[in-house]
Design an enzyme around this catalytic site. Sequence first.
Site, PDB file in Angstrom:
ATOM      1  CG  ASP A   1       5.045  -0.437   1.495  1.00 43.53           C
ATOM      2  OD1 ASP A   1       3.822  -0.662   1.546  1.00 43.53           O
ATOM      3  OD2 ASP A   1       5.759  -0.306   2.500  1.00 43.53           O
TER       4      ASP A   1
ATOM      5  CG  ASP B   1       1.281   2.160   5.758  1.00 45.73           C
ATOM      6  OD1 ASP B   1       0.741   2.708   6.715  1.00 45.73           O
ATOM      7  OD2 ASP B   1       0.681   1.907   4.691  1.00 45.73           O
TER       8      ASP B   1
ATOM      9  CD  GLU C   1       3.829   0.121   8.873  1.00 48.12           C
ATOM     10  OE1 GLU C   1       2.734  -0.294   8.413  1.00 48.12           O
ATOM     11  OE2 GLU C   1       4.926  -0.059   8.298  1.00 48.12           O
TER      12      GLU C   1
ATOM     13  NE  ARG D   1      -1.987  -5.671  11.498  1.00 47.21           N
ATOM     14  CZ  ARG D   1      -1.271  -5.250  10.469  1.00 47.21           C
ATOM     15  NH1 ARG D   1      -0.554  -4.141  10.572  1.00 47.21           N
ATOM     16  NH2 ARG D   1      -1.268  -5.912   9.324  1.00 47.21           N
TER      17      ARG D   1
ATOM     18  CB  SER E   1      -0.532   0.586   0.465  1.00 47.92           C
ATOM     19  OG  SER E   1      -0.578   0.538   1.873  1.00 47.92           O
ATOM     20  N   GLY E   2      -0.500  -2.468   1.527  1.00 45.87           N
ATOM     21  CA  GLY E   2      -1.302  -3.378   2.331  1.00 45.87           C
ATOM     22  C   GLY E   2      -2.150  -2.612   3.329  1.00 45.87           C
TER      23      GLY E   2
ATOM     24  CE  LYS F   1       2.110  -3.999  -0.634  1.00 47.16           C
ATOM     25  NZ  LYS F   1       3.082  -3.268   0.192  1.00 47.16           N
TER      26      LYS F   1
ATOM     27  CG  ASP G   1       8.690  -1.078   5.327  1.00 44.82           C
ATOM     28  OD1 ASP G   1       8.572  -1.195   6.557  1.00 44.82           O
ATOM     29  OD2 ASP G   1       7.705  -0.991   4.572  1.00 44.82           O
TER      30      ASP G   1
END
Length: 299
Positions: free
Chosen positions: A89, A91, A98, A134, A178-179, A223, A246
């Site tokens: 990952d 962030d 983030e 977001r 990564s998201g 992922k 995380d």
Amino acid sequence: MSLVATLVANPSRPVLDETLVARALHVLPVGAAAADWLAAGIACDLAVDGDPAHAGAFDAALRQVLADAPVDVLVQKREGRRKRLLIADMDSTMIGQECIDELAAAVGKKDVIAAITERAMRGELEFEPALRERAAMLAGLGEEVIGEVLKSQITLTPGARELVGTMRAHGAYCALVSGGFTAFTSQIAAQLGFHENRANTLGIAEGRLTGKVGEPILGREAKRQRLEELLVEKGIEAEASVAVGDGANDLAMIERAGLGVAYRAKPAVAAAADARVDHGDLTALLYFQGYRAGEFAAG
């Protein structure tokens, strides 16, 4: 000795000593070997003669006896501990921030967006709709802010360069998934030496963010799917892979990998992972694999 227990402290606080090692040996089976130091004061291996089925129980006993010490613990099979695939990952894992929260600061909405990010990472919100919500709040933000954030607000996690550089130097394939957004992963992956990076795409039109995210969104299942694809593409068994993250959207790949590591993670992630790093930096993943500090590459 079929098992190995690894104890790791933070390199900036090398508290691991013979006293802590003695406490650890006291709760391991008779015959556990004296410390093999991977880095003085920072990491050591303890060879353990025991059934691999009991690794979890030994791990729990070590955590209990060392609970008051800033030391991470992992008990695992000795065979196959060095991995051939790293999937990570970005962030709050490979970097300390983030990215979407840092972009939000530019539109005065960091507190609002950061609260949503936290809930999504804890698994309290579904990742995909939370990301769309977001991103919508960033509509109208100039795309130049991305570069400004990368330059002034994003920091690499201690040990990140050594982790990627060392694994690459020993033949492992390294993937950043990564998201977050490709505008950030492409830069971070290049800095750290990842072979590839996968992430989401921010909509941009006429130099400004549109508030949209490219579909389909890369989240938890994507992922895991990339991990599955890489295992096939590289001809690697799942046992030879390590995944680190995380947040809740890392859970599926952490559970699928041969060694799933929760890095300074949310409670649900830490509980599900094979290993957790609460005190050390990212070089803990190298010590878990049996690398000595002298073998580290800076990337």
